[in-house]
Design a protein around this motif. Sequence first.
Motif, PDB file in Angstrom:
ATOM      1  N   THR A 112      14.374  28.029  39.656  1.00  0.00           N
ATOM      2  CA  THR A 112      12.960  27.874  40.005  1.00  0.00           C
ATOM      3  C   THR A 112      12.404  29.142  40.658  1.00  0.00           C
ATOM      4  OG1 THR A 112      13.681  26.755  42.056  1.00  0.00           O
ATOM      5  CG2 THR A 112      13.004  25.363  40.202  1.00  0.00           C
ATOM      6  N   LYS A 113      13.229  29.797  41.457  1.00  0.00           N
ATOM      7  CA  LYS A 113      12.784  31.039  42.107  1.00  0.00           C
ATOM      8  C   LYS A 113      12.540  32.135  41.077  1.00  0.00           C
ATOM      9  CE  LYS A 113      14.113  34.435  45.623  1.00  0.00           C
ATOM     10  NZ  LYS A 113      15.166  34.843  46.601  1.00  0.00           N
ATOM     11  N   ASP A 114      13.485  32.323  40.159  1.00  0.00           N
ATOM     12  CA  ASP A 114      13.350  33.369  39.149  1.00  0.00           C
ATOM     13  C   ASP A 114      12.202  33.078  38.174  1.00  0.00           C
ATOM     14  OD1 ASP A 114      15.467  34.662  40.321  1.00  0.00           O
ATOM     15  OD2 ASP A 114      16.960  33.950  38.863  1.00  0.00           O
ATOM     16  N   ALA A 115      11.952  31.782  37.939  1.00  0.00           N
ATOM     17  CA  ALA A 115      10.841  31.402  37.064  1.00  0.00           C
ATOM     18  C   ALA A 115       9.514  31.356  37.815  1.00  0.00           C
ATOM     19  CB  ALA A 115      11.123  30.035  36.432  1.00  0.00           C
ATOM     20  N   GLN A 116       9.584  31.539  39.135  1.00  0.00           N
ATOM     21  CA  GLN A 116       8.397  31.509  40.001  1.00  0.00           C
ATOM     22  C   GLN A 116       7.676  30.167  39.908  1.00  0.00           C
ATOM     23  OE1 GLN A 116       6.039  34.990  39.034  1.00  0.00           O
ATOM     24  NE2 GLN A 116       7.444  36.362  40.087  1.00  0.00           N
ATOM     25  N   ARG A 117       8.485  29.101  39.990  1.00  0.00           N
ATOM     26  CA  ARG A 117       7.924  27.755  40.001  1.00  0.00           C
ATOM     27  C   ARG A 117       8.282  27.076  41.322  1.00  0.00           C
ATOM     28  NH1 ARG A 117       5.824  30.088  36.671  1.00  0.00           N
ATOM     29  NH2 ARG A 117       5.561  29.610  34.446  1.00  0.00           N
ATOM     30  N   ASN A 118       7.383  26.257  41.799  1.00  0.00           N
ATOM     31  CA  ASN A 118       7.589  25.578  43.075  1.00  0.00           C
ATOM     32  C   ASN A 118       8.588  24.438  42.930  1.00  0.00           C
ATOM     33  OD1 ASN A 118       7.177  25.065  45.786  1.00  0.00           O
ATOM     34  ND2 ASN A 118       5.397  23.747  45.443  1.00  0.00           N
ATOM     35  N   LEU A 119       9.547  24.341  43.859  1.00  0.00           N
ATOM     36  CA  LEU A 119      10.547  23.274  43.867  1.00  0.00           C
ATOM     37  C   LEU A 119      10.356  22.430  45.113  1.00  0.00           C
ATOM     38  CD1 LEU A 119      13.185  21.877  42.907  1.00  0.00           C
ATOM     39  CD2 LEU A 119      14.453  23.628  44.187  1.00  0.00           C
ATOM     40  N   ILE A 120      10.156  21.141  44.921  1.00  0.00           N
ATOM     41  CA  ILE A 120      10.003  20.200  46.036  1.00  0.00           C
ATOM     42  C   ILE A 120      11.261  19.338  46.114  1.00  0.00           C
ATOM     43  CG2 ILE A 120       8.641  18.332  47.033  1.00  0.00           C
ATOM     44  CD1 ILE A 120       7.118  20.949  46.864  1.00  0.00           C
ATOM     45  N   LYS A 121      11.950  19.407  47.273  1.00  0.00           N
ATOM     46  CA  LYS A 121      13.167  18.595  47.476  1.00  0.00           C
ATOM     47  C   LYS A 121      12.781  17.362  48.279  1.00  0.00           C
ATOM     48  CE  LYS A 121      14.524  22.606  48.690  1.00  0.00           C
ATOM     49  NZ  LYS A 121      15.172  23.811  49.238  1.00  0.00           N
ATOM     50  N   LEU A 122      12.700  16.241  47.598  1.00  0.00           N
ATOM     51  CA  LEU A 122      12.159  15.020  48.199  1.00  0.00           C
ATOM     52  C   LEU A 122      12.985  14.525  49.371  1.00  0.00           C
ATOM     53  CD1 LEU A 122      11.215  13.133  44.912  1.00  0.00           C
ATOM     54  CD2 LEU A 122       9.660  14.326  46.468  1.00  0.00           C
ATOM     55  N   PHE A 123      14.315  14.686  49.301  1.00  0.00           N
ATOM     56  CA  PHE A 123      15.151  14.133  50.350  1.00  0.00           C
ATOM     57  C   PHE A 123      15.194  15.004  51.605  1.00  0.00           C
ATOM     58  CE2 PHE A 123      17.897  10.513  48.631  1.00  0.00           C
ATOM     59  CZ  PHE A 123      16.853  10.071  47.835  1.00  0.00           C
ATOM     60  N   GLU A 124      14.454  16.110  51.590  1.00  0.00           N
ATOM     61  CA  GLU A 124      14.272  16.877  52.811  1.00  0.00           C
ATOM     62  C   GLU A 124      13.063  16.382  53.586  1.00  0.00           C
ATOM     63  OE1 GLU A 124      14.191  21.059  52.183  1.00  0.00           O
ATOM     64  OE2 GLU A 124      16.324  21.169  51.631  1.00  0.00           O
ATOM     65  N   ARG A 125      12.304  15.488  52.992  1.00  0.00           N
ATOM     66  CA  ARG A 125      11.136  14.902  53.653  1.00  0.00           C
ATOM     67  C   ARG A 125      11.597  13.752  54.547  1.00  0.00           C
ATOM     68  NH1 ARG A 125       5.885  15.328  51.132  1.00  0.00           N
ATOM     69  NH2 ARG A 125       5.530  13.237  51.952  1.00  0.00           N
ATOM     70  N   ASP A 126      11.058  13.692  55.739  1.00  0.00           N
ATOM     71  CA  ASP A 126      11.429  12.635  56.671  1.00  0.00           C
ATOM     72  C   ASP A 126      11.096  11.254  56.122  1.00  0.00           C
ATOM     73  OD1 ASP A 126      12.525  14.245  58.619  1.00  0.00           O
ATOM     74  OD2 ASP A 126      10.664  14.482  59.730  1.00  0.00           O
ATOM     75  N   ASP A 127       9.910  11.108  55.503  1.00  0.00           N
ATOM     76  CA  ASP A 127       9.515   9.774  55.042  1.00  0.00           C
ATOM     77  C   ASP A 127      10.484   9.243  53.990  1.00  0.00           C
ATOM     78  OD1 ASP A 127       8.697  11.635  53.175  1.00  0.00           O
ATOM     79  OD2 ASP A 127       6.637  10.893  52.994  1.00  0.00           O
ATOM     80  N   VAL A 128      10.847  10.056  53.008  1.00  0.00           N
ATOM     81  CA  VAL A 128      11.767   9.609  51.963  1.00  0.00           C
ATOM     82  C   VAL A 128      13.132   9.284  52.550  1.00  0.00           C
ATOM     83  CG1 VAL A 128      12.959  10.253  49.841  1.00  0.00           C
ATOM     84  CG2 VAL A 128      10.573  10.907  50.161  1.00  0.00           C
ATOM     85  N   ALA A 129      13.648  10.182  53.382  1.00  0.00           N
ATOM     86  CA  ALA A 129      14.992   9.992  53.937  1.00  0.00           C
ATOM     87  C   ALA A 129      15.068   8.750  54.821  1.00  0.00           C
ATOM     88  CB  ALA A 129      15.412  11.225  54.722  1.00  0.00           C
ATOM     89  N   ILE A 130      14.035   8.509  55.605  1.00  0.00           N
ATOM     90  CA  ILE A 130      14.049   7.351  56.510  1.00  0.00           C
ATOM     91  C   ILE A 130      13.936   6.052  55.715  1.00  0.00           C
ATOM     92  CG2 ILE A 130      12.776   6.153  58.332  1.00  0.00           C
ATOM     93  CD1 ILE A 130      12.091   8.978  59.449  1.00  0.00           C
ATOM     94  N   TYR A 131      12.985   5.990  54.773  1.00  0.00           N
ATOM     95  CA  TYR A 131      12.876   4.798  53.932  1.00  0.00           C
ATOM     96  C   TYR A 131      14.172   4.560  53.162  1.00  0.00           C
ATOM     97  CZ  TYR A 131       7.792   4.368  54.604  1.00  0.00           C
ATOM     98  OH  TYR A 131       6.543   4.192  55.125  1.00  0.00           O
ATOM     99  N   ASN A 132      14.756   5.637  52.648  1.00  0.00           N
ATOM    100  CA  ASN A 132      15.960   5.527  51.822  1.00  0.00           C
ATOM    101  C   ASN A 132      17.183   5.122  52.636  1.00  0.00           C
ATOM    102  OD1 ASN A 132      16.319   5.934  48.948  1.00  0.00           O
ATOM    103  ND2 ASN A 132      17.906   7.401  49.495  1.00  0.00           N
TER     104      ASN A 132
END
Length: 300
Positions: A112-132
């Motif tokens: 993603t970095k070399d392609a210059q595209r944004n990567l969102i890691k959902l499990f680094e978000r507090d809301d997802v991790a807490i619900y999960n």
Amino acid sequence: MLTGMHIAIIGGDARQLEIIRKFTEMDAKLSLIGFDQLDHGFTGATKGKMEEVDFSEFDAIILPVSGTSDKGEVDTIFSNETIRLTEEQLKNTPAHCTVYSGISNEYLENCTKDAQRNLIKLFERDDVAIYNSIPTVEGTIMMVIQNTDITIHQSNLIVLGLGRVGMSVARTFAALGANVKVGARRTEHLARISEMGLKPFHISELENEVCDTDVCINTIPYQVLTASVLSKMPSHTLIIDLASKPGGTDFRYAEKRGIKAFLAPGLPGIVAPKTAGKIVANVLSSLLLELNEKREESDS
């Protein structure tokens, strides 16, 4: 609504079905890759293969919770074909295309970095991790009951790590009557463990804390349950490792000692895929609405 957005959903497990269902309700156009064995039909969704789809049309790419392997392979339970995501494919997407994954690794980060595209890691978000953490805890309870011959009540249980999952695990097992000790490194975590009415100890003292352990639940994503630590554990100890692969346990030595040890990083998708899928789908829909608004603003 996600009208006008073209989203690729690549691989995954039963959790992805809730994401597909949510996005079709929101009027998105979906390309499903790695779903050739899926019998269910979804309005507005078409099945395809990596070599058949046009990546230049995608506004977003949804990967499974596990992301990719170190070689870019994407797991799917809905196909027998090998699916691989490459840097070249990402470079063919529009500049605004965003990649969403539960977790990441060096391969996906570099692509993603070399392609210059944004990567969102959902499990680094507090809301997802807490619900999960809710289905994670329920699955952990199930595994403890299935793999021990004692009650949770009055058992001696160690939790390693007081992150978002570790806190939920420690609190729930304490509520079930277990004698819970929690190992952590950060002083504020040790203070919080004490405030919760549980026994804190520093991870550096782990070898001295495991001699009477019935159950050990690890959430730390690097090896803390080393051969040296495992040698101090009773052979009847049950280890449930909730950390992402390869976990934090020396599984080879655990087997040698006759200690039951399970690596179980994907429990929500196993014990409650519908709920776990809805958690991810709700967060993704909010993020994609924001992306769609930005896309429309840039187009105008």
